[in-house]
Design an enzyme around this catalytic site. Structure first.
Site, mmCIF file in Angstrom:
data_model
loop_
_atom_site.group_PDB
_atom_site.id
_atom_site.type_symbol
_atom_site.label_atom_id
_atom_site.label_comp_id
_atom_site.label_asym_id
_atom_site.label_seq_id
_atom_site.Cartn_x
_atom_site.Cartn_y
_atom_site.Cartn_z
ATOM 1 N N THR A 1 18.229 12.232 51.398
ATOM 2 C CA THR A 1 17.138 12.831 50.599
ATOM 3 C C THR A 1 15.954 13.266 51.468
ATOM 4 O O THR A 1 15.591 14.447 51.449
ATOM 5 C CB THR A 1 16.699 11.881 49.460
ATOM 6 O OG1 THR A 1 17.853 11.524 48.706
ATOM 7 C CG2 THR A 1 15.673 12.529 48.561
ATOM 8 N N ASP B 1 19.966 4.234 43.685
ATOM 9 C CA ASP B 1 21.316 4.758 43.911
ATOM 10 C C ASP B 1 22.252 3.707 44.520
ATOM 11 O O ASP B 1 23.407 3.593 44.117
ATOM 12 C CB ASP B 1 21.200 5.973 44.844
ATOM 13 C CG ASP B 1 22.535 6.491 45.310
ATOM 14 O OD1 ASP B 1 23.279 7.018 44.465
ATOM 15 O OD2 ASP B 1 22.836 6.375 46.508
ATOM 16 N N ASP C 1 17.880 12.924 41.833
ATOM 17 C CA ASP C 1 18.784 13.897 42.455
ATOM 18 C C ASP C 1 20.128 13.974 41.727
ATOM 19 O O ASP C 1 20.816 14.980 41.777
ATOM 20 C CB ASP C 1 18.976 13.597 43.942
ATOM 21 C CG ASP C 1 19.317 12.140 44.217
ATOM 22 O OD1 ASP C 1 19.340 11.321 43.276
ATOM 23 O OD2 ASP C 1 19.560 11.809 45.389
ATOM 24 N N HIS D 1 28.774 8.955 42.032
ATOM 25 C CA HIS D 1 27.805 9.711 41.227
ATOM 26 C C HIS D 1 28.477 10.303 39.994
ATOM 27 O O HIS D 1 29.695 10.419 39.950
ATOM 28 C CB HIS D 1 27.207 10.851 42.051
ATOM 29 C CG HIS D 1 26.489 10.385 43.274
ATOM 30 N ND1 HIS D 1 25.973 11.241 44.212
ATOM 31 C CD2 HIS D 1 26.212 9.135 43.726
ATOM 32 C CE1 HIS D 1 25.400 10.542 45.175
ATOM 33 N NE2 HIS D 1 25.541 9.273 44.916
ATOM 34 N N SER E 1 23.659 13.349 47.415
ATOM 35 C CA SER E 1 22.206 13.374 47.624
ATOM 36 C C SER E 1 21.780 14.470 48.593
ATOM 37 O O SER E 1 20.649 14.952 48.515
ATOM 38 C CB SER E 1 21.727 12.023 48.160
ATOM 39 O OG SER E 1 21.808 11.056 47.146
ATOM 40 N N GLU F 1 10.467 8.602 47.651
ATOM 41 C CA GLU F 1 11.790 8.355 47.056
ATOM 42 C C GLU F 1 12.033 6.875 46.749
ATOM 43 O O GLU F 1 11.890 6.020 47.612
ATOM 44 C CB GLU F 1 12.891 8.832 48.021
ATOM 45 C CG GLU F 1 14.280 8.689 47.398
ATOM 46 C CD GLU F 1 15.427 8.798 48.399
ATOM 47 O OE1 GLU F 1 16.490 9.287 48.013
ATOM 48 O OE2 GLU F 1 15.258 8.382 49.562
HETATM 49 ZN ZN LIG Z 1 24.552 7.909 46.115
#
Ligand SMILES: [Zn+2]
Length: 434
Positions: free
Chosen positions: A134, A259, A301, A397, A81, A254
């Site tokens: 972020t 996530d 992202d 991710h 991120s 955000e």
């Molecule tokens: Zn993450």
């Protein structure tokens, strides 16, 4: 005469292709952290009205215009991120973990800093701690995302023309802002910021600058949070406070914990976060409808978890299984852990998930209970995944491309395939036209 007309039309075509499109006054930039394309598909089926044959569109579907690649500046292809936020805020690719700095740790100018230099008002709204990767990639510069205290310090120390970069900050993080060595909340107050840590007080805030910190670190997960739709609530207040900005505003909003649910491989958790994010997007979309000089751009992202709908060869995904789950796997495990009687344990399970299990599965869960909360949470989520046919390929991710959504007069600028740095470049171009 004919010749003359065609010359004029050729001239006009040229003029249309070279004339810069009028820059929007305000930019609402929304990032669903970890929100790969499968999350949008899952949310569509999750929200579907079972009384109609057709699957209804969501607000995400209505605004979808393109895709973006997310690779960082190394050979891994998979971004974190911090590197992604740097790309989305500054147009520069960097290494994983970097907060708006390059490989030599040199600061990379972010769109918030450019907007501030142009006299615009700026804000960040998140459900993680406000100094998480972020938002940090928009407001701070640091060689490592893990330097939470230094990043929080940067929120007041990093100045543009002597001014603090963000006029509005809403999120979590009191434990980083009120410390033994430094009380940043007091410093922000002395700098003229209104401060609140209460949801009731948030409603009463009436002017910028503002700092609101509503949790020691990140918020409680949306599925477990007694405060309904926290991101939507903060988005409404942020747009209300930023709206009078004479030279316009740039705000980054955000959906931070999509996530975190992805990392936890928790589908019910992810759908609740997607719902709060969708409701916040609806607020932003309505703002554009009444303020046509505003551009709304939404992306992610990166993708988290390798989510798939239909796992283990099953040609099906059962949203009704997910819909009945009332809490996150971690919360459910915490509730069940103390229940030693198998009958009581199973009744509590039914109350929390609505999911009937056979005798073998009940035994499997009871066994996981003896191994502690972590093992029990994994077993809980495995049952939900099994019956809903939800699949995950990773606890981290992935390099899947992410959706790009846009709304407002300039939305076509974001159509088609692009890189995440292109999104930043287009937005910064608008800001620089001020
Ligand atoms: Zn993450």
């Amino acid at each position: 005469m004919l010749k003359k007309l065609s010359l004029i039309s050729i001239a006009c075509l040229a003029c249309a292709s070279t004339t810069a499109i009028a820059a929007p006054k305000n930019i609402i930039y929304m990032i669903g952290d970890g929100m790969g394309p499968a999350y949008l598909a899952a949310y569509r089926y999750y929200m579907d009205n079972p009384d109609t044959k057709v699957v209804e569109s969501t607000v995400f579907d209505e605004l979808w215009v393109g895709n973006a690649s997310t690779y960082p500046d190394d050979d891994t292809v998979v971004t974190d991120s911090a590197a992604a936020a740097t790309a989305l805020s500054s147009t520069h690719k960097t290494y994983n973990g970097a907060i708006a700095v390059d490989h030599d740790h040199k600061s990379l100018t972010t769109m918030m800093e450019i907007a501030k230099a142009k006299g615009m008002q700026t804000g960040v709204v998140v459900t993680a701690q406000i100094n998480h990767a972020t938002p940090a990639g928009f407001l701070a510069h640091d060689p490592s995302r893990n330097n939470y205290n230094q990043i929080a310090d940067d929120y007041i120390d990093n100045k543009v023309d002597g001014r603090i970069v963000a006029d509005l900050m809403l999120g979590g993080g009191t434990s980083y802002f009120i410390r033994e060595d430094r009380n940043l909340v007091e410093e922000f107050k002395q700098a003229g910021y209104q401060y609140t840590d209460s949801w009731t007080e948030l409603k009463a805030l009436n002017k910028l600058p503002v700092l609101g910190l509503f949790a020691p670190k990140g918020f409680v997960s949306a599925l477990d949070n007694p405060e309904p739709l926290p991101l939507k609530q903060m988005t409404e207040k942020a747009l209300e406070l930023l709206s009078p900005a004479e030279k316009g505003f740039v705000v980054m909003i955000e959906g931070s914990q999509i996530d975190w649910c992805g990392h936890a491989n928790d589908i019910a958790c992810a759908m609740a976060e997607m719902h709060d994010f969708a409701e916040a997007i609806k607020v932003a979309k309505a703002y554009v409808d009444t303020h046509p000089d505003t551009l709304l751009v939404i992306t992610a992202d990166h993708e988290t978890g390798g989510l798939s709908l239909g796992a283990n060869g099953n040609y099906s995904w059962k949203r009704d299984v997910v819909q009945k789950v009332k809490h996150t796997g971690d919360y459910i495990a915490g509730q069940l852990l103390a229940l030693k009687d198998d009958k009581v344990f199973y009744q509590a399970w039914l109350g929390l998930t609505g999911l009937e299990l056979n005798a073998d599965e009940q035994q499997l869960l009871s066994k996981a209970r003896t191994e502690g909360q972590k093992a029990l949470a994994v077993a809980v989520k495995q049952r939900i995944d099994h019956y809903s046919s939800t699949g995950w390929t990773s606890s981290g991710h992935t390099a899947a491309d992410v959706p790009v959504l846009a709304y407002g007069a300039d939305k076509q600028q974001f159509a088609g395939f692009q890189d995440n740095t292109d999104i930043a470049a287009k937005l910064i171009k608008f800001i620089q036209q001020k």
